[in-house]
Design an enzyme around this catalytic site. Structure first.
Site, PDB file in Angstrom:
ATOM      1  NE  ARG A  29      -3.721  -2.458   2.348  1.00 13.07           N
ATOM      2  CZ  ARG A  29      -4.443  -2.736   1.550  1.00 13.07           C
ATOM      3  NH1 ARG A  29      -4.962  -1.618   0.214  1.00 13.07           N
ATOM      4  NH2 ARG A  29      -5.437  -3.513   1.365  1.00 13.07           N
ATOM      5  CG  ASP A  30       1.579   5.494  -2.535  1.00 14.36           C
ATOM      6  OD1 ASP A  30       2.166   5.442  -3.586  1.00 14.36           O
ATOM      7  OD2 ASP A  30       1.553   6.330  -0.762  1.00 14.36           O
ATOM      8  CG  ASN A  87       4.278   8.728 -12.595  1.00 14.88           C
ATOM      9  OD1 ASN A  87       3.081   9.294 -13.025  1.00 14.88           O
ATOM     10  ND2 ASN A  87       3.523   9.010 -10.610  1.00 14.88           N
ATOM     11  CB  VAL A  96      10.597   6.500  -4.941  1.00 20.85           C
ATOM     12  CG1 VAL A  96      10.911   4.939  -4.784  1.00 20.85           C
ATOM     13  CG2 VAL A  96       9.841   7.303  -3.931  1.00 20.85           C
ATOM     14  CG  HIS A 100       7.254   3.063  -8.495  1.00 12.15           C
ATOM     15  ND1 HIS A 100       8.625   3.384  -8.771  1.00 12.15           N
ATOM     16  CD2 HIS A 100       6.403   3.839  -8.116  1.00 12.15           C
ATOM     17  CE1 HIS A 100       8.383   4.932  -8.158  1.00 12.15           C
ATOM     18  NE2 HIS A 100       6.503   5.105  -8.115  1.00 12.15           N
ATOM     19  CG  HIS A 102       1.443   4.998  -8.799  1.00 13.40           C
ATOM     20  ND1 HIS A 102       1.788   5.418  -7.839  1.00 13.40           N
ATOM     21  CD2 HIS A 102       3.251   5.617  -9.175  1.00 13.40           C
ATOM     22  CE1 HIS A 102       2.679   6.440  -7.555  1.00 13.40           C
ATOM     23  NE2 HIS A 102       3.456   6.319  -8.291  1.00 13.40           N
TER      24      HIS A 102
END
Ligand code: DGP
Length: 114
Positions: A29-30, A87, A96, A100, A102
């Site tokens: 989880r973000d 991104n 970061v 990754h 999202h």
């Protein structure tokens, strides 16, 4: 070789709210959710950005996408729809530098994105 907070999460050196892991991929989880469901799916391999991915990473990138679909289904957002976002570099909103995805869901999304 870059090390980031996500590398530390992948190696279990710092805690995260994990929702899925396998040999190649970890999902959690973000910390700063932008939707009712906001998950991050990362490869264990520390590829900094999509722009750094190489032809030999093709299978891993495919696994990342399949893991995103799996965690979205498990989170119950697949049927209503969700958004998967990657991104790339600072201008693309990346903060970061460990590649990754999202996975966001649980609310409607508009297009174009901000
Ligand atoms: P990006 O801007 O695409 O690089 O997204 C980075 C995301 O990572 C952002 O939504 C916040 C999240 N994040 C940053 N640090 C941590 C952390 O230590 N733990 C977790 N779970 N998420 C983090």
């Amino acid at each position: 070789m870059t090390d980031t907070i996500f590398g530390k999460i992948a190696r279990g050196e710092i805690p995260a709210d994990l929702v899925y892991e396998d040999e190649d991929v970890v999902a959690f989880r973000d910390l700063s959710p932008q939707a009712p469901v906001h998950l991050l799916v990362i490869p264990r391999k520390p590829i900094p950005t999509l722009d750094d991915a190489q032809p030999e990473d093709a299978q891993l990138l495919g696994r990342l996408l399949l893991a995103a679909a799996k965690v979205a289904r498990a989170a119950g957002i697949a049927e209503s729809g969700y958004r998967a976002v990657l991104n790339c570099n600072a201008g693309g909103g990346q903060v970061v530098f460990h590649l990754h995805l999202h996975v966001l869901g649980g609310r409607p999304f508009t297009w174009p994105p901000g």
